[in-house]
Design a protein around this motif. Structure first.
Motif, PDB file in Angstrom:
ATOM      1  N   LEU A 238       0.823  -1.208   0.000  1.00 43.25           N
ATOM      2  CA  LEU A 238       0.000   0.000   0.000  1.00 43.25           C
ATOM      3  C   LEU A 238       0.855   1.255   0.000  1.00 43.25           C
ATOM      4  N   MET A 239       1.837   1.310   0.875  1.00 45.92           N
ATOM      5  CA  MET A 239       2.595   2.553   1.046  1.00 45.92           C
ATOM      6  C   MET A 239       3.537   2.823  -0.120  1.00 45.92           C
ATOM      7  N   ARG A 240       3.900   1.800  -0.860  1.00 46.82           N
ATOM      8  CA  ARG A 240       4.706   2.043  -2.059  1.00 46.82           C
ATOM      9  C   ARG A 240       3.913   2.819  -3.114  1.00 46.82           C
ATOM     10  N   ARG A 241       2.588   2.793  -2.978  1.00 44.30           N
ATOM     11  CA  ARG A 241       1.756   3.587  -3.883  1.00 44.30           C
ATOM     12  C   ARG A 241       1.584   5.019  -3.374  1.00 44.30           C
ATOM     13  N   HIS A 242       2.153   5.289  -2.204  1.00 43.70           N
ATOM     14  CA  HIS A 242       2.048   6.625  -1.602  1.00 43.70           C
ATOM     15  C   HIS A 242       3.437   7.079  -1.143  1.00 43.70           C
ATOM     16  N   PRO A 243       4.347   7.298  -2.068  1.00 44.50           N
ATOM     17  CA  PRO A 243       5.734   7.620  -1.700  1.00 44.50           C
ATOM     18  C   PRO A 243       5.881   8.951  -0.963  1.00 44.50           C
ATOM     19  N   ASP A 244       4.824   9.778  -0.960  1.00 46.18           N
ATOM     20  CA  ASP A 244       4.892  11.054  -0.260  1.00 46.18           C
ATOM     21  C   ASP A 244       4.652  10.901   1.240  1.00 46.18           C
ATOM     22  N   ILE A 245       4.265   9.705   1.677  1.00 50.52           N
ATOM     23  CA  ILE A 245       4.042   9.443   3.102  1.00 50.52           C
ATOM     24  C   ILE A 245       5.225   8.642   3.643  1.00 50.52           C
ATOM     25  N   ALA A 246       5.918   9.210   4.609  1.00 46.84           N
ATOM     26  CA  ALA A 246       7.057   8.527   5.222  1.00 46.84           C
ATOM     27  C   ALA A 246       6.565   7.442   6.177  1.00 46.84           C
ATOM     28  N   VAL A 247       7.226   6.312   6.161  1.00 45.80           N
ATOM     29  CA  VAL A 247       6.849   5.181   7.007  1.00 45.80           C
ATOM     30  C   VAL A 247       7.961   4.903   8.008  1.00 45.80           C
ATOM     31  N   HIS A 248       7.581   4.778   9.269  1.00 51.27           N
ATOM     32  CA  HIS A 248       8.523   4.481  10.341  1.00 51.27           C
ATOM     33  C   HIS A 248       7.950   3.343  11.181  1.00 51.27           C
ATOM     34  N   ASN A 249       8.822   2.642  11.897  1.00 51.06           N
ATOM     35  CA  ASN A 249       8.337   1.675  12.877  1.00 51.06           C
ATOM     36  C   ASN A 249       9.066   1.886  14.199  1.00 51.06           C
ATOM     37  N   ILE A 250       8.856   1.000  15.150  1.00 46.62           N
ATOM     38  CA  ILE A 250       9.519   1.119  16.457  1.00 46.62           C
ATOM     39  C   ILE A 250      10.194  -0.197  16.794  1.00 46.62           C
ATOM     40  N   HIS A 251      11.213  -0.128  17.614  1.00 52.68           N
ATOM     41  CA  HIS A 251      11.975  -1.318  18.007  1.00 52.68           C
ATOM     42  C   HIS A 251      11.942  -1.488  19.527  1.00 52.68           C
ATOM     43  N   HIS A 252      10.776  -1.288  20.110  1.00 48.87           N
ATOM     44  CA  HIS A 252      10.639  -1.284  21.567  1.00 48.87           C
ATOM     45  C   HIS A 252      10.915  -2.640  22.209  1.00 48.87           C
ATOM     46  N   ASN A 253      10.713  -3.720  21.474  1.00 45.07           N
ATOM     47  CA  ASN A 253      10.813  -5.048  22.080  1.00 45.07           C
ATOM     48  C   ASN A 253      12.059  -5.818  21.648  1.00 45.07           C
ATOM     49  N   ALA A 254      13.057  -5.118  21.128  1.00 43.34           N
ATOM     50  CA  ALA A 254      14.265  -5.803  20.646  1.00 43.34           C
ATOM     51  C   ALA A 254      14.965  -6.556  21.772  1.00 43.34           C
ATOM     52  N   GLY A 255      15.008  -5.958  22.956  1.00 42.64           N
ATOM     53  CA  GLY A 255      15.673  -6.626  24.081  1.00 42.64           C
ATOM     54  C   GLY A 255      15.001  -7.924  24.461  1.00 42.64           C
ATOM     55  N   SER A 256      13.672  -7.914  24.493  1.00 41.85           N
ATOM     56  CA  SER A 256      12.925  -9.120  24.838  1.00 41.85           C
ATOM     57  C   SER A 256      13.110 -10.202  23.786  1.00 41.85           C
ATOM     58  N   ALA A 257      13.084  -9.809  22.510  1.00 39.50           N
ATOM     59  CA  ALA A 257      13.264 -10.788  21.431  1.00 39.50           C
ATOM     60  C   ALA A 257      14.648 -11.408  21.477  1.00 39.50           C
TER      61      ALA A 257
END
Length: 325
Positions: A86-105
């Motif tokens: 979906l977001m590749r069809r909307h390149p004007d919208i920046a996409v970010h995520n979070i890495h809050h659980n990296a320690g637990s993983a």
């Protein structure tokens, strides 16, 4: 529904959270965001349209309803396939995520490695019936101290894993999916433990196939906390069943429950991994979902992303839509 924050400080940042958090998490989020942030919640976009959307799997109707949207924050690590499409069809919208659980993983990944190396599950099962046989047979126990660990996926999880491995006296190599194939093959052939922490992308699907699994030394251990399909399903089962792969600890799978009703009756693969004594099975809980600490850290990470946007700072963890992570 709107938060009680004073929105009089300009410029206003309007943020919509598609899936409303539990009351305690919502209260925490509202206490952490800057005063110029206006929060709304739920599966209906309320006017005025949001500029930042917090959602893992939005669909086109939400984007159509938010012409001012410039940022999507995914409230977990990774990029769902449908969201990427979906977001590749909307390149004007920046996409970010979070890495809050990296320690637990990372913690669970190392726990799986230890459980697989020490054959903890079959030993526990036997002793519950009064059977001490595993003590006298060796039972495929592997020592990690002095061994060689290869970490495929050297991001937030991989770097933590490297520290754990070194603390156990292991020699560690961390690589990404963009490493030269010949180099990866050579490293696999020399690795006692392989940790998979790669995201699932077009480039990583089936990354560890039958040929590559066969390169591992006899008795090697594989731990997967990335995505199931990064390791070829049938090749992994055959390698474990036939003993060419010593053991595995698996937290990510090939088949998941489709709804709440099927959570107690869904097998994780079309192959019977549960019948193999050299496999430790875990129901994708590396990120400790639902625990109070994880949800608190999720809200803290989401708030940090929102505040960065509100202040005009760089938002952490920008997703490369073409790369898929």
């Amino acid at each position: 529904m709107t938060s009680s924050h004073d929105a009089s400080v300009a410029p206003i940042l309007r943020v919509h959270v598609l899936r409303e958090p539990e009351p305690e998490s919502r209260a925490l989020l509202e206490s952490l965001v800057d005063p110029n942030v206006v929060l709304t919640y739920g599966d209906e976009l309320l006017p005025p349209g949001p500029q930042l959307l917090v959602a893992g799997r939005p669909d086109q109707r939400y984007l159509d309803a938010a012409p001012e949207l410039h940022t999507l924050v995914i409230p977990w690590a990774g990029l769902p396939v449908t969201t990427g499409e979906l977001m590749r069809r909307h390149p004007d919208i920046a996409v970010h995520n979070i890495h809050h659980n990296a320690g637990s993983a990372a913690e669970l990944a190392f726990a799986l490695a230890l459980a697989a190396a020490k054959r903890l599950i079959p030993g526990d099962r036997a002793l519950r019936t009064g059977d001490w046989t595993p003590r006298y047979t060796g039972g495929g126990i592997v020592r990690l101290d002095g061994g060689r660990a290869l970490i495929l996926g050297y991001g937030a999880i991989g770097r933590r894993l490297a520290a754990y491995c070194r603390a156990f006296g292991m020699d560690v190599t961390g690589v990404g999916s963009d490493s030269a194939p010949e180099a990866v093959d050579a490293m696999l052939a020399e690795s006692d433990v392989v940790f998979v922490a790669l995201p699932l992308t077009a480039a990583t699907k089936g990354f560890l196939n039958a040929r590559r699994l066969a390169l591992l030394p006899a008795g090697a251990i594989l731990v997967n906390v990335g995505r199931g399909a990064v390791v070829d399903e049938e090749a992994l089962y055959r390698a474990l069943e036939g003993g060419t792969l010593g053991a595995a600890g698996l937290d990510v799978w090939y088949n998941y429950p489709l709804d709440e009703a099927s959570r107690a009756s869904t097998f994780p693969s079309r192959f019977d991994f549960g019948a193999l004594d050299n496999v430790v099975l875990s129901p994708h809980r590396g990120g400790a979902p639902g625990t109070a600490r994880t949800e608190r850290e999720r809200m803290e990470a989401v708030a940090a992303s929102i505040n960065a946007a509100a202040r005009g700072d760089e938002i952490p963890h920008r997703v490369d839509l073409e790369a898929g992570y």
